[in-house]
Write an enzyme that holds these catalytic residues in place. Structure first.
Site, PDB file in Angstrom:
ATOM      1  N   VAL A  46     -92.725  33.653  23.400  1.00 30.46           N
ATOM      2  CA  VAL A  46     -92.969  35.078  23.170  1.00 30.46           C
ATOM      3  C   VAL A  46     -92.275  35.923  24.242  1.00 30.46           C
ATOM      4  CG1 VAL A  46     -94.750  36.878  23.009  1.00 30.46           C
ATOM      5  CG2 VAL A  46     -95.163  34.622  22.005  1.00 30.46           C
ATOM      6  N   CYS A  47     -92.233  35.433  25.460  1.00 21.35           N
ATOM      7  CA  CYS A  47     -91.711  36.201  26.596  1.00 21.35           C
ATOM      8  C   CYS A  47     -90.303  36.755  26.372  1.00 21.35           C
ATOM      9  CB  CYS A  47     -91.766  35.377  27.874  1.00 21.35           C
ATOM     10  SG  CYS A  47     -93.442  34.849  28.315  1.00 21.35           S
TER      11      CYS A  47
END
Length: 187
Positions: A46-47
């Site tokens: 997700v980062c």
């Protein structure tokens, strides 16, 4: 406990920016608005989507006299390796701050001790280095840079116009409210 009005602890940490390593201290957070954007770790899922989303709004942040800092508990060496091996991260123009001992993460109480990683925390600081807004969300949900831009704009507006407030969903240029007895119970 609220962090509104608090300054982050004194620190001296490495950042990776413009393909170089530099030192950064708390004093570097003063004189402009800042977004401290904590994320769990480099080389994750997700980062990079969040960091790329921030990059897409980065020039808008700069026009608002606001610097963005991506922060994780990785080292500055890992930030560089990620930058060199990820197309998304390779686009980043804003600094990635390395907090390998978790000094800042612990100061803001967002350390996941069992994993040695930060929660997804977003902290907006005024030019005096004081926290004016923050949000911490679950690690499996990405944040939206457009909402962070909106919050910075609203905070800047009320800092400049102390007698006005921004209603829900307010966007720059829209009508604000002047608190007073005539509004009590009407809205």
């Amino acid at each position: 406990m609220s962090y509104i009005g608090k300054k982050v602890c004194e620190f001296s940490l490495q950042i990776f920016v413009n393909n170089d390593f530099k030192k950064m201290t708390r004093a570097d957070l003063e004189g402009h608005w800042s977004v401290l954007f904590f994320y769990p770790a480099d080389f994750t899922f997700v980062c990079p989507t969040e960091l790329e989303d921030l990059q897409e709004k980065y020039q808008q942040f700069k026009q608002m006299n606001c610097e963005v800092y991506g922060i994780s508990c990785d080292t500055h060496f890992v930030h560089k390796a990620w930058h060199d091996h990820s197309e998304r991260i390779g686009k980043l123009e804003y600094p990635l701050l390395a907090d390998p001992t978790g000094q800042l993460v612990r100061d803001l109480d967002i350390m996941i001790e069992a994993d040695g990683m930060a929660e997804r925390g977003t902290f907006i600081l005024n030019p005096e280095g004081e926290i004016m807004a923050y949000e911490v969300i679950a690690g499996n949900v990405g944040r939206n840079a457009e909402e962070i831009v909106r919050r910075v704009q609203a905070l800047q507006f009320v800092a400049e116009h102390g007698d006005e407030v921004c209603p829900a969903k307010w966007k720059l240029g829209e009508e604000t409210l002047k608190p007073g007895i005539d509004l009590v119970g009407i809205l």
